[in-house]
Design an enzyme around this catalytic site. Structure first.
Site, PDB file in Angstrom:
ATOM      1  N   ASP A  45       0.849  -1.195   0.000  1.00  0.00           N
ATOM      2  CA  ASP A  45       0.000   0.000   0.000  1.00  0.00           C
ATOM      3  C   ASP A  45       0.884   1.244   0.000  1.00  0.00           C
ATOM      4  O   ASP A  45       1.599   1.516   0.962  1.00  0.00           O
ATOM      5  CB  ASP A  45      -0.900  -0.002   1.241  1.00  0.00           C
ATOM      6  CG  ASP A  45      -1.814   1.217   1.279  1.00  0.00           C
ATOM      7  OD1 ASP A  45      -2.968   1.098   0.832  1.00  0.00           O
ATOM      8  OD2 ASP A  45      -1.372   2.281   1.767  1.00  0.00           O
ATOM      9  N   TYR A  50       3.305   9.857  -0.751  1.00  0.00           N
ATOM     10  CA  TYR A  50       4.395   9.241   0.009  1.00  0.00           C
ATOM     11  C   TYR A  50       5.744   9.431  -0.670  1.00  0.00           C
ATOM     12  O   TYR A  50       6.784   9.251  -0.045  1.00  0.00           O
ATOM     13  CB  TYR A  50       4.154   7.736   0.198  1.00  0.00           C
ATOM     14  CG  TYR A  50       2.902   7.349   0.934  1.00  0.00           C
ATOM     15  CD1 TYR A  50       2.092   8.293   1.569  1.00  0.00           C
ATOM     16  CD2 TYR A  50       2.507   6.015   0.988  1.00  0.00           C
ATOM     17  CE1 TYR A  50       0.933   7.919   2.232  1.00  0.00           C
ATOM     18  CE2 TYR A  50       1.363   5.631   1.655  1.00  0.00           C
ATOM     19  CZ  TYR A  50       0.567   6.582   2.267  1.00  0.00           C
ATOM     20  OH  TYR A  50      -0.572   6.198   2.910  1.00  0.00           O
ATOM     21  N   LYS A  75      -2.642   5.895  -4.427  1.00  0.00           N
ATOM     22  CA  LYS A  75      -3.727   6.826  -4.119  1.00  0.00           C
ATOM     23  C   LYS A  75      -3.567   8.164  -4.844  1.00  0.00           C
ATOM     24  O   LYS A  75      -2.451   8.619  -5.108  1.00  0.00           O
ATOM     25  CB  LYS A  75      -3.780   7.092  -2.596  1.00  0.00           C
ATOM     26  CG  LYS A  75      -3.813   5.822  -1.752  1.00  0.00           C
ATOM     27  CD  LYS A  75      -3.803   6.134  -0.273  1.00  0.00           C
ATOM     28  CE  LYS A  75      -3.581   4.886   0.548  1.00  0.00           C
ATOM     29  NZ  LYS A  75      -2.159   4.461   0.564  1.00  0.00           N
ATOM     30  N   HIS A 106      -7.550   9.717  -2.007  1.00  0.00           N
ATOM     31  CA  HIS A 106      -6.884   9.713  -0.709  1.00  0.00           C
ATOM     32  C   HIS A 106      -7.665  10.442   0.383  1.00  0.00           C
ATOM     33  O   HIS A 106      -7.726   9.980   1.526  1.00  0.00           O
ATOM     34  CB  HIS A 106      -5.492  10.343  -0.868  1.00  0.00           C
ATOM     35  CG  HIS A 106      -4.498   9.874   0.145  1.00  0.00           C
ATOM     36  ND1 HIS A 106      -3.145   9.820  -0.110  1.00  0.00           N
ATOM     37  CD2 HIS A 106      -4.642   9.423   1.406  1.00  0.00           C
ATOM     38  CE1 HIS A 106      -2.504   9.350   0.961  1.00  0.00           C
ATOM     39  NE2 HIS A 106      -3.393   9.119   1.895  1.00  0.00           N
TER      40      HIS A 106
END
Length: 273
Positions: A45, A50, A75, A106
């Site tokens: 994930d 990120y 996401k 998200h």
């Protein structure tokens, strides 16, 4: 050890235990994901925000695993609701993949209110084979109702903050009414919940670590969960949760720890920046 698979409302399946990579740095991402894959995790994930999709893709490419044996989630970030298709294609390029198994919006970003526009673009991307399943993250009851009313495809999961001191019982139940599986982020309460005496007592009695006990609590409740660590021993420890079970009394005791202790942002507060 085989991870249980849950069947989503669109007929696709998803490994119930995955590996999360939030806040894993560029230096750590490839070795961490490599260790996870070697341990047996098959669900990774990540997210555009990120900034480690490239590392995830590199670890996958180096693993030698067949693509169809992996489940990859990423996401859509908040400032891309108006060009969701392009954002998805950028993530695919970074991951080095032709498709992702699950793509999530998200955050709902109420101040922007472009969720339906993003969802429509993602429905088309799904039809074009760029993503197998569509879902959401941090969506409130009103947001889920909006998608159910106006969308052609219903989300298969809602990824929300959920841990022993923040159980989100009502939202989880609402997810279920729409056939939406609940995924838990910060499943260990960023380690704060592991210090709770009730969890420590269960861990001592079962001969398990507090983290294993909490992960088992999530799994037995039917949630999808993906702990994060960059430490090889903990990555492996978090995977050793399928050879024991909690009693109904233990499950209830952990659920009773709820204190509405939200530690992440509220969905109303995170804007499009």
């Amino acid at each position: 050890m085989t991870v249980p698979q849950l069947t989503l409302s669109d007929g696709n399946t998803i490994p119930q235990l995955g590996f999360g990579v939030w806040q894993i740095s560029t230096d750590d991402i490839v070795p961490a994901v490599t260790t996870a894959l070697e341990t047996g995790y098959r669900h990774i994930d990540t997210a555009a925000i990120y900034k480690n999709e490239e590392g995830v893709g590199q670890a996958i490419a180096q693993s030698g695993l067949n693509r169809e044996d992996l489940f990859v989630t990423t996401k859509l970030w908040n400032n891309r609701h108006t060009d969701a298709r392009a954002a998805l294609e950028e993530s695919l390029t970074k991951l080095g993949l032709d498709y992702v198994d699950l793509y999530l919006i998200h955050w709902p970003v109420p101040e922007q209110n472009r969720r339906l526009e993003a969802w429509a673009a993602l429905e088309q991307a799904q039809a074009d084979g760029l993503v197998k399943s569509l879902g959401v993250s941090n969506f409130r009851e009103s947001d889920l109702y909006e998608l159910a009313k106006h969308g052609s495809v219903r989300p298969v999961v809602n990824q929300i903050e959920l841990h022993p001191t923040f159980t989100q019982k009502e939202l989880s139940a609402y997810n279920a009414t729409y056939g939406v599986v609940t995924q838990a982020w910060s499943p260990l309460g960023r380690a704060h919940d592991l210090e709770n005496p009730a969890i420590a007592q269960i861990a001592e009695r079962t001969g398990r670590t507090p983290a294993q006990v909490v992960l088992r609590w999530h799994l037995q409740a039917g949630r999808i969960v993906f702990p994060k660590s960059v430490t090889a021993s903990r990555i492996k420890e978090n995977f050793q949760v399928f050879d024991f079970a909690l009693s109904d009394v233990d499950m209830a005791a952990i659920s009773a720890l709820n204190a509405d202790n939200r530690i992440g942002p509220h969905p109303m507060d995170l804007g499009a920046e």
